[in-house]
Structure formats: structure tokens, C-alpha cells
Design a protein around this motif. Structure first.
Motif: not given
Length: 165
Positions: A22-23, A55, A86
Motif C-alpha cells: 500500500s501507499e 491502493d 488502506i
């Protein structure tokens, strides 16, 4: 030295080549590797615009894996996605989409069957029933659905009816 943005971007690409992240995961890992905050922000923006960082894709992949492979319930998957960084809306959308295509009662039955492997595939006593209940609720299944599944299984295994979860 070199361009800090390029270094952070390359490091981010290398991380994403190994696994979906994820970011939030990428940001944290780049910061741990002592990349400058501005370089991390720019690298993440470039990764996102290049399509390497998404994401939504991460959330869908993680939700599918947790549901189909690990037989986890909705609540567990939502907690897992939140831990991955998230956003709550994106996590809910992914979980709704994945579980919309699944039979949750069959998923719960499969999780229960996994818990009852071994020489005795029945619920032995009320203590065993309580442990199963707690495990399945921690696994993310709705308490009411767990009680229903356990009562059905207990009747099949001839556990006395007064044993409640």
C-alpha cells in the motif's frame, strides 16, 4: 550523491517488484531507509501516476486472499486492510466486492471444518464450543452466524443442547 527523488523512486519500484504494498507501506519503508520526506512524497506520486502503486488493487488482492485462501470473515479483513494503511472507504468497498461474490456461510463452514480437523471432528464439550466460538469471532465472522453454525455442528456431533457459546 545522486538525485534523492530518483533514489526513492527506484527503491520503491524494487519494493513493489517483490510484493504488492500500500501507499502507507511504501512511505514507511522508504522513510526507514532514510530517504528525505520530500523525495518520498515525490517518488510516491510518480509511482502512483505510473500505475505501480494502487491502493485499490492492494485492497482487492488482500481481501481476496484473506477470504478465499485463509477463510477469514469480513471484520478480520477490514482490520487487516486498516493495518495496511488502506483508507476505510476503500477497504469497505473492497470487502463488499469480494464478499458479494462469496457464500459467507460456506466460508464459515470451511473455517469451522479446519478447526475441527483431527481424530475427533466433533465438538467435544462446552469448553471446546466456547473456544471455537472465540476463534471464529476473532477470525472475523459475525457472532450470530458463528452461533448458528456451531449449534448446527453441535447437534450433528450430539453435544448437549445446554452448551451455549
Amino acid at each position: 550523491m545522486g538525485d534523492p527523488v530518483r533514489a526513492a523512486y527506484s527503491a520503491g519500484l524494487a519494493m513493489l517488484a517483490r510484493r504488492e504494498l500500500s501507499e502507507a507501506d511504501i512511505r514507511e519503508r522508504l522513510r526507514r531507509k532514510d530517504h528525505e520526506a520530500g523525495a518520498v512524497d515525490e517518488a510516491v506520486a510518480r509511482l502512483r501516476s505510473a500505475g505501480a502503486l494502487d491502493d485499490r488493487r492492494v485492497a482487492m488482492s488482500a481481501a481476496r486472499t484473506e477470504a478465499r485462501v485463509r477463510s477469514r470473515g469480513r471484520a478480520y479483513v477490514l482490520r487487516r486492510l486498516a493495518a495496511m494503511g488502506i483508507s476505510p472507504d476503500l477497504a469497505r468497498d473492497a470487502v463488499d466486492q469480494v464478499y458479494g461474490a462469496l457464500d459467507e456461510s460456506a466460508l464459515l463452514a470451511r473455517a469451522l471444518a479446519r478447526r475441527l480437523r483431527g481424530p475427533s471432528a466433533t465438538i467435544r464439550d462446552s469448553a471446546h464450543l466456547r473456544r471455537l466460538y472465540q476463534q471464529l469471532v476473532r477470525q472475523g465472522f459475525a457472532p450470530s452466524a458463528v452461533i448458528t453454525a456451531l449449534k448446527a455442528r453441535a447437534k450433528a456431533g450430539h453435544v448437549p443442547e445446554d452448551d451455549e457459546a
